[in-house]
Design an enzyme around this catalytic site. Structure first.
Site, PDB file in Angstrom:
ATOM      1  N   LYS A  14       0.849  -1.205   0.000  1.00 18.19           N
ATOM      2  CA  LYS A  14       0.000   0.000   0.000  1.00 18.19           C
ATOM      3  C   LYS A  14       0.890   1.262   0.000  1.00 18.19           C
ATOM      4  CE  LYS A  14      -3.620  -2.660   2.169  1.00 18.19           C
ATOM      5  NZ  LYS A  14      -4.876  -2.670   2.892  1.00 18.19           N
ATOM      6  N   HIS A  97      -8.893  -3.298  -6.205  1.00 16.51           N
ATOM      7  CA  HIS A  97      -8.781  -3.405  -4.743  1.00 16.51           C
ATOM      8  C   HIS A  97      -9.887  -2.554  -4.103  1.00 16.51           C
ATOM      9  CE1 HIS A  97      -7.243  -2.958  -0.686  1.00 16.51           C
ATOM     10  NE2 HIS A  97      -6.537  -4.051  -0.919  1.00 16.51           N
ATOM     11  N   GLU A 169     -11.474 -10.854  -1.531  1.00 18.75           N
ATOM     12  CA  GLU A 169     -11.151  -9.987  -0.393  1.00 18.75           C
ATOM     13  C   GLU A 169     -12.437  -9.366   0.137  1.00 18.75           C
ATOM     14  OE1 GLU A 169      -6.818  -8.825  -0.280  1.00 18.75           O
ATOM     15  OE2 GLU A 169      -7.841  -7.207  -1.296  1.00 18.75           O
ATOM     16  N   SER A 218      -6.857  -9.386   6.574  1.00 24.21           N
ATOM     17  CA  SER A 218      -6.331  -9.536   7.938  1.00 24.21           C
ATOM     18  C   SER A 218      -5.577 -10.850   8.164  1.00 24.21           C
ATOM     19  CB  SER A 218      -7.466  -9.410   8.968  1.00 24.21           C
ATOM     20  OG  SER A 218      -8.053  -8.140   8.893  1.00 24.21           O
ATOM     21  N   GLY A 239      -1.858  -7.502   3.331  1.00 22.73           N
ATOM     22  CA  GLY A 239      -1.575  -6.078   3.518  1.00 22.73           C
ATOM     23  C   GLY A 239      -0.663  -5.881   4.716  1.00 22.73           C
TER      24      GLY A 239
HETATM   25  C1  PEP Z   1      -5.469  -5.860   1.404  1.00 27.73           C
HETATM   26  O1  PEP Z   1      -5.607  -4.649   1.567  1.00 27.73           O
HETATM   27  O2  PEP Z   1      -5.467  -6.357   0.273  1.00 27.73           O
HETATM   28  C2  PEP Z   1      -5.336  -6.690   2.585  1.00 27.73           C
HETATM   29  C3  PEP Z   1      -5.541  -7.963   2.469  1.00 27.73           C
HETATM   30  O3  PEP Z   1      -4.985  -6.026   3.738  1.00 27.73           O
HETATM   31  P1  PEP Z   1      -4.836  -6.644   5.197  1.00 27.73           P
HETATM   32  O4  PEP Z   1      -4.062  -7.915   5.076  1.00 27.73           O
HETATM   33  O5  PEP Z   1      -4.107  -5.597   5.969  1.00 27.73           O
HETATM   34  O6  PEP Z   1      -6.227  -6.876   5.690  1.00 27.73           O
END
Ligand code: PEP
Length: 258
Positions: A14, A97, A169, A218, A239
């Site tokens: 990110k 995304h 996601e 997460s 992420g």
């Molecule tokens: C993402 O933003 O694609 C993501 C999976 O973030 P996180 O792992 O922080 O939830």
């Protein structure tokens, strides 16, 4: 299925790390992660770091992904970056995304154009789809997945569908959301089945069996083993945990062991 699909571990950094920090972090990862034929590790740094990291990287060890780009070839699009400008640096590109969809109001049509543009540039699009908390509460999870798949892929031909990766996601599971909680394995398997069923409807059974489906939301080193063992889940999009070397390297090791 005859040949198991390769596992993907994709790090979405990110808007984190300066170019110098990204370079130091890559150096750290490269000392700890050995190349593997079973697991493809993909790093998605900020656009500004793509060029220097592409010179630093061992491509047998890591591939690079764009986090975003604009789908037109060139022109008067202030602030945007075209695939023609980053083509030599990346093998993958994240498209659709939820932060692009909901923070930057990216439209379904833009997402479809980006998927098609990536394929034209020989870059593998990682198309992110997933329902919101409200969709889920209202029993609209399958409808949201169908709709995002149908629109995101509407320019992709039957010959090209194998060039796409899907990342499931669910928006409510992504750590940047208030009250985010990781999805349960059962939720992920249900979504994965919906995804493959819809791909089968659009492109046939073989395409549905072959397409890679990742999970993101997460994930950390403690939750990764259960996700990576799910049949039909071909890897993880990560992420927060991808910014911490101990976490990320542990997840890659887990993927190698599955
Ligand atoms: C993402 O933003 O694609 C993501 C999976 O973030 P996180 O792992 O922080 O939830």
């Amino acid at each position: 299925m005859d040949t198991p699909r390769k596992k993907y571990i994709v790090a979405n950094w990110k808007m984190n790390f300066t170019t110098g920090e990204a370079s130091l972090y890559l150096d750290k990862l490269s000392k700890r992660i050995q190349p593997s034929r079973k697991v493809q590790v993909v790093l998605a740094p900020s656009t500004i770091s793509l060029q220097p990291l592409s010179l630093q990287i061992n491509r047998r060890q890591f591939k690079l992904s764009a986090q975003n780009f604009y789908w037109r070839e060139y022109g008067a699009y202030t602030g945007e970056v075209a695939l023609s400008q980053i083509r030599g640096f990346v093998d993958y590109a994240i498209v659709g995304h939820s932060e692009r969809r909901y923070v930057f109001n990216e439209s379904e049509e833009d997402i479809a154009q980006k998927v098609a543009a990536a394929i034209r540039s020989n870059i593998t699009p990682i198309l992110c789809i997933g329902e919101t908390a409200l969709d889920r509460k209202e029993g609209e999870t399958a409808a949201a997945i169908y709709s995002q798949l149908t629109s995101g892929l509407h320019q992709v031909s039957k010959e090209d569908i194998s060039k796409v990766i899907i990342a499931y996601e669910p928006v409510w599971a992504i750590s940047s959301n208030k009250n985010a909680k990781p999805a349960k394995p059962i939720d992920i398997i249900e979504a994965e089945r919906i995804i493959r069923k819809h791909i089968a409807k659009l492109y046939g059974k073989e395409a549905a069996e072959e397409i890679s489906v990742l999970y993101g939301g997460s994930v950390n080193k403690d939750t990764a083993p259960a996700y990576l063992q799910l049949e039909g889940i071909d890897g993880l999009l990560i992420g927060n945990a991808s910014l911490i070397a101990d976490q990320f390297c542990a997840i890659v090791e887990i993927a190698k062991g599955v």
